[in-house]
Design an enzyme around this catalytic site. Structure first.
Site, mmCIF file in Angstrom:
data_model
loop_
_atom_site.group_PDB
_atom_site.id
_atom_site.type_symbol
_atom_site.label_atom_id
_atom_site.label_comp_id
_atom_site.label_asym_id
_atom_site.label_seq_id
_atom_site.Cartn_x
_atom_site.Cartn_y
_atom_site.Cartn_z
ATOM 1 N N ASP A 200 -16.718 -0.073 68.043
ATOM 2 C CA ASP A 200 -16.713 -0.421 69.470
ATOM 3 C C ASP A 200 -15.939 0.592 70.297
ATOM 4 O OD1 ASP A 200 -17.870 -3.318 69.652
ATOM 5 O OD2 ASP A 200 -16.594 -3.287 67.913
HETATM 6 C C1 LIG Z 1 -21.838 -9.180 71.684
HETATM 7 C C2 LIG Z 1 -23.307 -9.631 71.547
HETATM 8 C C3 LIG Z 1 -23.675 -9.572 70.090
HETATM 9 C C4 LIG Z 1 -23.406 -11.071 72.034
HETATM 10 O O1 LIG Z 1 -24.745 -11.425 71.972
HETATM 11 P P1 LIG Z 1 -25.391 -12.698 72.680
HETATM 12 O O2 LIG Z 1 -24.328 -13.705 72.948
HETATM 13 O O3 LIG Z 1 -26.517 -13.147 71.835
HETATM 14 O O4 LIG Z 1 -26.046 -12.213 74.003
HETATM 15 P P2 LIG Z 1 -25.963 -11.385 75.351
HETATM 16 O O5 LIG Z 1 -25.392 -10.034 75.190
HETATM 17 O O6 LIG Z 1 -27.315 -11.354 75.852
HETATM 18 O O7 LIG Z 1 -25.054 -12.228 76.347
HETATM 19 C C5 LIG Z 1 -23.807 -12.592 76.086
HETATM 20 C C6 LIG Z 1 -23.550 -14.060 76.471
HETATM 21 O O8 LIG Z 1 -22.531 -14.080 77.455
HETATM 22 C C7 LIG Z 1 -22.992 -14.755 78.623
HETATM 23 N N1 LIG Z 1 -22.260 -14.235 79.779
HETATM 24 C C8 LIG Z 1 -21.358 -13.256 79.811
HETATM 25 N N2 LIG Z 1 -20.900 -13.033 81.037
HETATM 26 C C9 LIG Z 1 -21.500 -13.931 81.823
HETATM 27 C C10 LIG Z 1 -21.409 -14.242 83.196
HETATM 28 N N3 LIG Z 1 -20.610 -13.585 84.014
HETATM 29 N N4 LIG Z 1 -22.177 -15.236 83.660
HETATM 30 C C11 LIG Z 1 -22.994 -15.918 82.837
HETATM 31 N N5 LIG Z 1 -23.095 -15.677 81.528
HETATM 32 C C12 LIG Z 1 -22.367 -14.701 81.019
HETATM 33 C C13 LIG Z 1 -24.450 -14.483 78.532
HETATM 34 O O9 LIG Z 1 -25.192 -15.257 79.354
HETATM 35 C C14 LIG Z 1 -24.699 -14.749 77.055
HETATM 36 O O10 LIG Z 1 -24.605 -16.134 76.791
HETATM 37 P P3 LIG Z 1 -25.621 -16.956 75.866
HETATM 38 O O11 LIG Z 1 -26.964 -16.664 76.380
HETATM 39 O O12 LIG Z 1 -25.165 -18.348 76.002
HETATM 40 O O13 LIG Z 1 -25.395 -16.402 74.476
HETATM 41 C C15 LIG Z 1 -24.226 -8.758 72.426
HETATM 42 O O14 LIG Z 1 -23.731 -8.815 73.733
HETATM 43 C C16 LIG Z 1 -24.386 -7.326 72.005
HETATM 44 O O15 LIG Z 1 -25.115 -6.968 71.067
HETATM 45 N N6 LIG Z 1 -23.720 -6.407 72.740
HETATM 46 C C17 LIG Z 1 -23.807 -4.980 72.523
HETATM 47 C C18 LIG Z 1 -22.901 -4.532 71.435
HETATM 48 C C19 LIG Z 1 -21.471 -4.952 71.595
HETATM 49 O O16 LIG Z 1 -20.801 -4.613 72.525
HETATM 50 N N7 LIG Z 1 -21.016 -5.772 70.674
HETATM 51 C C20 LIG Z 1 -19.668 -6.227 70.698
HETATM 52 C C21 LIG Z 1 -18.730 -6.285 70.341
HETATM 53 S S1 LIG Z 1 -17.146 -6.763 69.810
HETATM 54 C C22 LIG Z 1 -17.177 -6.277 68.176
HETATM 55 O O17 LIG Z 1 -18.070 -5.724 67.780
HETATM 56 C C23 LIG Z 1 -16.113 -6.487 67.213
HETATM 57 O O18 LIG Z 1 -15.213 -7.189 67.473
HETATM 58 O O19 LIG Z 1 -16.174 -5.906 66.152
#
Ligand SMILES: CC(C)(COP(=O)(O)OP(=O)(O)OC[C@H]1O[C@@H](n2cnc3c(N)ncnc32)[C@H](O)[C@@H]1OP(=O)(O)O)[C@@H](O)C(=O)NCCC(=O)NCCSC(=O)C(=O)O
Length: 391
Positions: free
Chosen positions: A167
């Site tokens: 990350d």
């Molecule tokens: C981290 C993730 C795996 C999480 O995946 P998901 O939860 O399935 O989905 P998404 O990214 O599409 O969205 C994240 C969730 O946060 C919610 N979300 C976030 N901010 C908001 C605001 N402000 N308002 C409303 N909703 C929000 C969003 O709707 C999703 O909720 P729901 O729809 O309810 O799910 C992904 O974001 C991802 O692949 N990111 C790119 C790579 C990355 O940065 N990974 C992270 C690292 S930390 C790490 O790797 C480590 O510790 O090691």
């Protein structure tokens, strides 16, 4: 004056990869507004050890930022982001590819709104390709990038490096992308562009000769524990008090000094050991000679003798060693900061060090939604007086 003074950065996304990029820009003076969902905010607020309900990690990762609560699933929240994006220089996000598009906040939409906008998009696998839709975490990026297979002892389970390196590497590549795109925007007509950073590619980019060795020799690099295969001698050696020291004797003159210091004049003058390629042939013998010597001495004795001999040597630092180390202290790398609750906390100083415009910790990590009220009306909200003064 800070180098990035006046740069307006909007941070969407969560946890580490996007927010660490925002932190780095904020440390050099950018005005970073972080968007969080109301109620819980960024999950990092609750990661690892909490003090008075807030992660101390959060205090570092979000310092100098402002926090506004917006529901990105709602029309109002999306409109508010568009209003901010209209004036922003940079937007950082690390959602799954497609999530922002689903909210009408993708590159095409925002670029049409503000052609100067630079968008940093960090994801597990990139915005294109067969894996683009998969959620990604640091551990998976480290593995796919080739790092995990190489970490640990031969024949044992490949271990995770102790932090989410995938990350932070992605974040740093993202910052390079942002600064490069800012230069391009200034020099060539004012247009922004988007930067597509994948966790796995950020790891793969630092994997040295991994691929060309495979291509040229069919060589699959393997785990080697504490050694560096093909480079000798460099390893961890046990001392009489049970501690380990790291000795890097892998330079031709350094090797001679090391052998002299441990009383092995025979190896110092051995013609086969003058250069690295010859030493690699006899690395086990050399390592055994070094450890036979370290095992007779305490860690402090080994450090003192080899330091005096000009041989690169070091202890394996715990955080307790770090917090009291004179080099860290002399270079302001251990800083006493005040949190939003008024508590003192030791935090890392700012890296890298710029001579004329050093970075700074201007204000503490914000409470959830602390700056939502600043969003009255259209446009980028001015900082409140006390914050501008702190900067
Ligand atoms: C981290 C993730 C795996 C999480 O995946 P998901 O939860 O399935 O989905 P998404 O990214 O599409 O969205 C994240 C969730 O946060 C919610 N979300 C976030 N901010 C908001 C605001 N402000 N308002 C409303 N909703 C929000 C969003 O709707 C999703 O909720 P729901 O729809 O309810 O799910 C992904 O974001 C991802 O692949 N990111 C790119 C790579 C990355 O940065 N990974 C992270 C690292 S930390 C790490 O790797 C480590 O510790 O090691």
């Amino acid at each position: 004056m800070n180098a990035l003074e006046g740069l307006k950065v909007l941070e969407l996304g969560q946890l580490i990869a996007g927010p660490f990029a925002g932190k780095t820009l904020a440390e050099f003076g950018a005005d970073v507004i972080k968007v969080e969902p109301a109620g819980v905010g960024d999950p990092l607020r609750k990661w690892r050890l909490l003090r008075e309900g807030t992660s101390v990690w959060w205090e570092v990762q979000s310092r100098n930022k402002r926090s506004v609560c917006l529901d990105l699933r709602s029309t109002e929240g999306q409109q508010a982001v568009r209003a901010l994006a209209l004036e922003a220089d940079v937007l950082i996000e690390n959602f799954k590819p497609g999530t922002l598009e689903g909210w009408g906040l993708g590159w095409e939409q925002l670029h049409a709104l503000n052609p100067r906008l630079i968008m940093l998009r960090i994801s597990g696998y990139g915005q294109t390709g067969p894996y683009r839709d998969k959620p990604g975490f640091g551990v998976l990026g480290e593995s796919m990038g080739g790092l995990r297979y190489l970490s640990g002892e031969p024949g044992r389970v490949p271990v995770r490096v102790g932090v989410s390196l995938g990350d932070t590497l992605a974040a740093l590549h993202g910052v390079i992308g942002v600064l490069t795109a800012l230069h391009h925007r200034t020099a060539h007509g004012g247009q922004g562009q988007f930067i597509d950073v994948a966790l796995y590619e950020s790891v793969f980019n630092v994997m040295e000769s991994l691929l060309p060795e495979y291509d040229a020799f069919g060589a699959v690099r393997e785990r080697a524990g504490s050694a560096l295969p093909g480079i000798a001698p460099t390893n961890a050696y046990k001392c009489s008090d049970g501690h380990y020291v790291l000795v890097a004797g892998n330079g031709d003159s350094i090797f001679r000094r090391l052998m002299r210091a441990i009383g092995r004049a025979d190896l110092e003058s051995d013609p086969q050991l003058v250069h690295n390629d010859g030493r690699v042939q006899r690395v086990e013998e050399i390592d055994a000679a070094i450890e036979a010597w370290t095992l007779q001495r305490s860690r402090d004795e080994v450090l003192a003798v080899l330091d005096a001999a000009g041989v690169p040597v070091g202890r394996i630092y715990t955080v307790a060693d770090i917090a009291t180390d004179p080099q860290y202290l002399a270079r302001q790398m251990i800083v006493e900061a005040t949190t939003a609750d008024g508590d003192m906390l030791k935090v890392p100083g700012v890296v890298p060090k710029l001579s004329a415009t050093p970075g700074r910790i201007a204000h503490p990590a914000p409470r959830l939604g602390e700056h939502t009220g600043d969003l009255q009306g259209a446009g980028w909200p001015a900082r409140r007086t006390e914050e501008s003064e702190a900067v």
